[in-house]
Design a protein around this motif. Structure first.
Motif: not given
Length: 346
Positions: A180, A205, A207, A248, A292
């Motif tokens: 992240g 992950e 954003r 995110a 994130c």
């Protein structure tokens, strides 16, 4: 634990967009690469005159720096050197590493140890770490030995000098937060070079910032647990679709990363407090946050806490969380925090 965990992370979230999307001569450029044992991708609207090759190299440099500092798989990373450091020594850490470790320890304290960046010995013992141990249930004595090395409070920090104290035998694993953080580093780089519309993804992950050239927001789909691998582009496999304007999202799940031993299924989510994999009904947890690094480890934290304690924690801390739970009838059910429900509104 970068590689083992990241290998399945990209299956939990997927991006919904059409390429190319062109308005007034601008289109969405896609960049791709590899990092942390998985892949990264960036979809971005570039300013006029920007060299694609420069952007791609800049993105790769951001994630490479995270690996060089925080990978447990790289023997010469700053994290590996900290884990090998002699007992009773203070180790000076790079600013990025120190920032991530500080956040991880703060979250460990806040969650009562449900999240713990020193859980590495237990993760390795259960066969989910870089030691390449076989996937089998260890005995109670081995668990007790590994658990004696675990404890976030063993690490002391010196904010002024960006130093961390290695008491001896502590093994830090930042895999649940570093991915992240890598997303955020790429986003910050794009902001610095004047790219103001993008969707960044590392191992699932994500954003997003700004909008696509046609004015529409970036969207991502949260995969329904149990979906067939490779079928994430099928609308029937989508649990929720989330707009990614200036936010995110990260998802933590156990339905593709577990092993079976003696008729029992063991999740890769280890509860640092007990030393054993979690056994409750959580199939996955998705968290929306402003960046994130915040979202990534919160999914792990809430998974370990479980649906009841985890939802209480999410409400107390105003966390936007979506729990997907295994049902007794074989179907999945949702448990959504008020903040997550609010985030779904247009």
């Amino acid at each position: 634990m970068f590689r083992e965990r990241a290998r399945v992370g990209s299956l939990w979230l997927f991006v919904l967009f059409l390429l190319p999307a062109t308005v007034s001569g601008k289109d969405v450029r896609r960049f791709e690469g590899e990092t942390m044992g998985t892949t990264w991708s960036v979809n971005a609207v570039l300013p006029d005159g920007v060299d694609d090759r420069v952007i791609e190299a800049g993105i790769q440099a951001q994630v490479d720096r995270v690996v060089a500092q925080m990978s447990t798989y790289e023997a010469d990373s700053d994290l590996s050197r900290f884990n090998r450091a002699p007992a009773g020594t203070w180790q000076t850490l790079p600013p990025e590493f120190y920032r991530v470790l500080r956040y991880a320890l703060d979250l460990a304290k806040s969650s009562g140890g449900a999240y713990d960046p020193t859980v590495g010995p237990l993760v390795n013992l259960w066969g989910f770490g870089p030691d390449k141990r076989p996937h089998e249930a260890p005995d109670a004595a081995a668990i007790a030995t590994a658990k004696a090395r675990v404890g976030w409070a063993k690490i002391r920090l010196d904010d002024a000098g960006h130093r961390a104290f290695q008491p001896g035998g502590v093994y830090v694993d930042l895999s649940s937060v570093a991915k992240g953080f890598g997303v955020d580093q790429v986003a910050d780089y794009l902001d610095r070079v004047g790219v103001h519309a993008y969707l960044v993804e590392v191992g699932g992950e994500l954003r997003g910032h700004g909008r696509k050239p046609d004015g529409s927001p970036w969207h991502v789909g949260i995969e329904r647990p149990g979906a067939a691998a490779g079928a994430v582009d099928n609308p029937d496999e989508v649990e929720r679709i989330v707009s990614m304007t200036d936010r995110a999202i990260a998802t933590s799940g156990d339905y593709r990363h577990f092993f079976e031993s003696g008729g029992t299924f063991f999740s890769h989510h280890i509860d640092p407090r007990s030393g054993y994999p979690v056994t409750h009904r959580v199939a996955s947890v998705s968290v929306i946050a402003v960046d994130c690094m915040l979202a990534d480890p919160l999914g792990t934290t809430l998974t370990v806490l479980g649906p009841d304690e985890g939802m209480a924690y999410a409400k107390e801390h105003h966390i936007a969380a979506l729990f997907i739970l295994y049902g007794d009838d074989g179907k999945f059910t949702e448990l959504m925090s008020p903040a997550f429900a609010a985030a779904l509104k247009p």
